[in-house]
Design an enzyme around this catalytic site. Sequence first.
Site, mmCIF file in Angstrom:
data_model
loop_
_atom_site.group_PDB
_atom_site.id
_atom_site.type_symbol
_atom_site.label_atom_id
_atom_site.label_comp_id
_atom_site.label_asym_id
_atom_site.label_seq_id
_atom_site.Cartn_x
_atom_site.Cartn_y
_atom_site.Cartn_z
ATOM 1 N N PHE A 146 5.646 -28.619 14.552
ATOM 2 C CA PHE A 146 6.431 -28.219 13.384
ATOM 3 C C PHE A 146 5.765 -27.007 12.749
ATOM 4 O O PHE A 146 4.580 -26.758 12.966
ATOM 5 C CB PHE A 146 6.531 -29.374 12.376
ATOM 6 C CG PHE A 146 7.958 -29.731 12.042
ATOM 7 C CD1 PHE A 146 8.715 -30.495 12.915
ATOM 8 C CD2 PHE A 146 8.545 -29.285 10.868
ATOM 9 C CE1 PHE A 146 10.032 -30.808 12.625
ATOM 10 C CE2 PHE A 146 9.860 -29.611 10.570
ATOM 11 C CZ PHE A 146 10.605 -30.365 11.442
ATOM 12 N N GLN A 183 11.747 -22.761 -2.095
ATOM 13 C CA GLN A 183 11.722 -22.573 -0.649
ATOM 14 C C GLN A 183 13.106 -22.275 -0.074
ATOM 15 O O GLN A 183 14.067 -22.994 -0.361
ATOM 16 C CB GLN A 183 11.176 -23.827 0.037
ATOM 17 C CG GLN A 183 11.155 -23.695 1.558
ATOM 18 C CD GLN A 183 10.211 -24.689 2.209
ATOM 19 O OE1 GLN A 183 10.576 -25.826 2.449
ATOM 20 N NE2 GLN A 183 8.987 -24.256 2.480
ATOM 21 N N HIS A 206 14.831 -22.167 3.496
ATOM 22 C CA HIS A 206 14.653 -22.550 4.895
ATOM 23 C C HIS A 206 15.292 -21.462 5.747
ATOM 24 O O HIS A 206 16.422 -21.063 5.486
ATOM 25 C CB HIS A 206 15.321 -23.906 5.146
ATOM 26 C CG HIS A 206 14.935 -24.530 6.445
ATOM 27 N ND1 HIS A 206 15.322 -24.000 7.649
ATOM 28 C CD2 HIS A 206 14.200 -25.624 6.733
ATOM 29 C CE1 HIS A 206 14.825 -24.763 8.626
ATOM 30 N NE2 HIS A 206 14.151 -25.751 8.099
ATOM 31 N N LEU A 230 21.545 -27.312 7.039
ATOM 32 C CA LEU A 230 20.222 -27.185 7.642
ATOM 33 C C LEU A 230 20.248 -27.382 9.157
ATOM 34 O O LEU A 230 20.871 -28.310 9.662
ATOM 35 C CB LEU A 230 19.318 -28.249 7.021
ATOM 36 C CG LEU A 230 17.870 -28.271 7.489
ATOM 37 C CD1 LEU A 230 17.148 -27.036 7.014
ATOM 38 C CD2 LEU A 230 17.188 -29.523 6.954
ATOM 39 N N GLU A 236 13.667 -27.285 11.633
ATOM 40 C CA GLU A 236 12.612 -26.598 12.355
ATOM 41 C C GLU A 236 12.352 -27.279 13.700
ATOM 42 O O GLU A 236 11.818 -26.658 14.623
ATOM 43 C CB GLU A 236 11.341 -26.716 11.508
ATOM 44 C CG GLU A 236 10.553 -25.475 11.325
ATOM 45 C CD GLU A 236 9.647 -25.625 10.108
ATOM 46 O OE1 GLU A 236 10.004 -25.063 9.070
ATOM 47 O OE2 GLU A 236 8.625 -26.324 10.198
ATOM 48 N N ARG A 286 7.708 -21.512 6.619
ATOM 49 C CA ARG A 286 9.069 -21.111 6.278
ATOM 50 C C ARG A 286 9.144 -19.842 5.436
ATOM 51 O O ARG A 286 10.072 -19.046 5.601
ATOM 52 C CB ARG A 286 9.757 -22.261 5.527
ATOM 53 C CG ARG A 286 10.016 -23.425 6.449
ATOM 54 C CD ARG A 286 10.491 -24.647 5.715
ATOM 55 N NE ARG A 286 10.735 -25.726 6.661
ATOM 56 C CZ ARG A 286 10.974 -26.990 6.320
ATOM 57 N NH1 ARG A 286 11.001 -27.326 5.049
ATOM 58 N NH2 ARG A 286 11.194 -27.902 7.236
ATOM 59 N N HIS A 340 16.371 -24.539 -0.055
ATOM 60 C CA HIS A 340 16.071 -25.833 0.544
ATOM 61 C C HIS A 340 15.259 -26.769 -0.338
ATOM 62 O O HIS A 340 15.505 -27.969 -0.368
ATOM 63 C CB HIS A 340 15.302 -25.575 1.851
ATOM 64 C CG HIS A 340 15.086 -26.780 2.691
ATOM 65 N ND1 HIS A 340 16.122 -27.595 3.100
ATOM 66 C CD2 HIS A 340 13.956 -27.342 3.197
ATOM 67 C CE1 HIS A 340 15.639 -28.585 3.843
ATOM 68 N NE2 HIS A 340 14.333 -28.473 3.902
ATOM 69 N N ARG A 364 5.811 -25.031 0.880
ATOM 70 C CA ARG A 364 5.641 -26.316 1.549
ATOM 71 C C ARG A 364 5.798 -26.155 3.052
ATOM 72 O O ARG A 364 6.656 -25.403 3.506
ATOM 73 C CB ARG A 364 6.680 -27.309 1.027
ATOM 74 C CG ARG A 364 6.676 -28.628 1.753
ATOM 75 C CD ARG A 364 7.629 -29.623 1.125
ATOM 76 N NE ARG A 364 9.039 -29.346 1.357
ATOM 77 C CZ ARG A 364 9.677 -29.544 2.512
ATOM 78 N NH1 ARG A 364 9.029 -29.958 3.579
ATOM 79 N NH2 ARG A 364 10.978 -29.284 2.605
#
Lengths: 574, 245
Positions: free
Chosen positions: A115, A235, A237, A247, A250, A281, A347, A389
């Site tokens: 990830f 954030q 994404h 979404l 990832e 991200r 996100h 994050r």
Amino acid sequence: MIHEYDVVVIGGGIAGLYTALTASENAKVAVISKVHVTRSHSVAAQGGIAASLGNEEEDHWEWHMYDTVKGSDFLADQHAVEVLAQEAPNAIYTLEHMGVPFSRNAQGKIEQRRFGGHTRNFGEAPIKRACYASDRTGRAIMDTLYDRCLQKGVVFHNEVFIQHLLFALNSCCGAAGYDLATTEPQVFHAKAVVLATGGCGKIYKTTSNGFASTGDGFALALDALLSLEDMEFVQFHPTGIYGLGILISEAARAEGGVLRNGLGERFMERYAPTLKDLAPRDIVSRAVLNEIGEGKGVEGKDYVYLDLRELGRERLNQKLPEITSLIKTYLGIDPSETQVPVAPTCHYMMGGIPTDAEGHVLADKSGTVLPGLYAAGECACVSVHGANRLGCNSLIDLVVFGRRTGLSIFNEIKARLVHPLPVQAESLVLDKINSLLESHGTERTAGLREALQCLMTEECSVFRNGKTLEDALGQVHQLKKRLLNVGLTNKSRVFNYELQEALELGNMLRVAEVIVYSALQRQESRGAHFRSDYPQRNDEEWLKHTFVNETPTGLKETYKPVAAGRFAPEKRRY
Amino acid sequence: MKATFKVYRFTPETDREPHYDTYTINAEPNERILDCLNKIRWQQDPTLSFRMSCAHGICGSDGLTINSQSALACQKLVKDYDYTKEILVEPLRYFCVVKDLIVDLKPFFERIKSITPQTPLSQVTVEPEKERIQTPEERSRFDDALKCILCACCYGACPVMTEQDEGFVGPAAVLREQRYIYDSRTTDAKERLEILKKPHGVWACKSYYMCTLVCPKNIKVTEAILRTKNKIITEQPKQDATGES
């Protein structure tokens, strides 16, 4: 109607349910949700939950901690990240024993995959650290927690919209809202109140968040004269389905998907030579928009491609079935044959209601605990995510800190006194609702909301600068004024969504103002906050958390130093 | 292009009987039915009520009856229907209508609760040291059931529920129980089978396959129910297999 409980949890996502479940060991607990609890947005989490189990390859919690701190652009508080990384493996085992159906590897252990930003040996190469249940990890955890809560006798108050926190003698003693089905006031009297209300993606035009993510908990905290911490860090994404913002995890890139610009180039190699498409991200989102800005979007437009063709149909169906079906449903294409148009989508909020690592809400930057009030999940800021994050770190945050919050209540509830409810609790809610229902204002919620969403998207998203932020602040003030003149066509008291959305917009505007204001003050670039007029990180002046609260004369900011730890700030290369 | 929606309306404060309102909006073939309903609500008629949340088919809020079949409004696009004609939007069947497209889901969530064994759980404050082992093959036995999002579309489609046995625990509830019964880690599978053997339990299902047909997550619901019946028959003493001993 007045309800009596020991504990009320506002919000029924993973953080709320985990807190409720843990606290229910020795207390009467209710979960209050604006939607049916099983609709909470935690169900939309797809790709995984991070923990250094080492089931696939060597891993250590210190590596996880390092990645999280570096991912946060060194703004996270390191004692909190230490807790997160250290407790993560046991949190996963606990979930497994509760019945969460994790995907398994050939040895029958919990399977793990790569990830973004998670690495081996302090940044060497990507590592398999994300535990998952297919690409329905959030749903799988939610369903299990929901069933366990049912077994523990946790009471659910579905479709109740909380408007006020209630206080007596400087201690939180309940919450008041109304039942969406009847518009009747509902007052909850409790010894402990938990905010687990999630984020506020809906203040942006394009978001992966659901309609319910309107920042209600942030507004409740502001109402209680509390500060919000680090709200400038929003954030985006990098891979939302173009136009829709839905979404695409990832995990798609972890399983072998790559980003390509309009020329067909794998551009991430230029931005993050080691981690490439699995960079954090903030970096990938900026890279995508940078390519688009240079005219290298697909056909010169404002999107790039996520290329999943290498994975093949079988692997897509096995590892990413939900994502594959989303792409087929909404775009009408087969990702094993056709590239997927994607663009950044709002996100997650890194900032939120300041808490300590035990879930206590902090009344000020010096760390004074506000008795009776707790917060967990996206609405809280511990801070483990700092300025950015990492993927998979939100689910583990919900579980680790949901549990710690529940344990705090478990340990403290017996000693807590029952404070009397303020007498005007019901009328507070009724007055607010009636003034809206009876208003003859000429503004309409839908138009004002759209104006806010466009404003935030244009002037306060991935790239920001002082000039546009100042303009945005002025425009948010205008929108707040216009909201005072809002009128409703719908006068019904049964599921009146026009009323609900007007109240939500009030919350959204307050939160948007704090985001823009915080972003305007921070004259540096760090993590998800990128100021084109201050493009460098400035540790000398800005290695500190922003605290912003409402005062009669407008927003005021103060700052709190970052809790340092074993990892000193370094240049962030991937 | 234009699309026309004929929408079920009922306001309990003012209406004795439900009626239909017709709305024409600008819509594209690729738009979600949910987008269209929002356009109606935000541009033409703010009194229309319906539930929604995630808008991409994972939260289960917007189960409706669209052109006479249960479906999620956020998962169906305009082009999935003949948009040269009116598209008919009604609340989920079986449930009582509270307002417009909103039904009372208490009977649904009560059933989900009713199939959950009420045995006390072990303390969740004590943490285990390691995960339990489960092979990918064991894990795959209940994978299909994990897709369920509790949208209740199957209840609105089930002829048993709407016409024969109002008390039937329902497809989604059996499916959720099946998920635990087929999980190799479950310790209370026996108790769960007992719950399903009760009157209005799994034996009320008459395999109409309507749940399978409408399921937005393409779960083989009827097959899961049949497997559960089979498990009861093969694992229980013969005389009480059907719960009628």
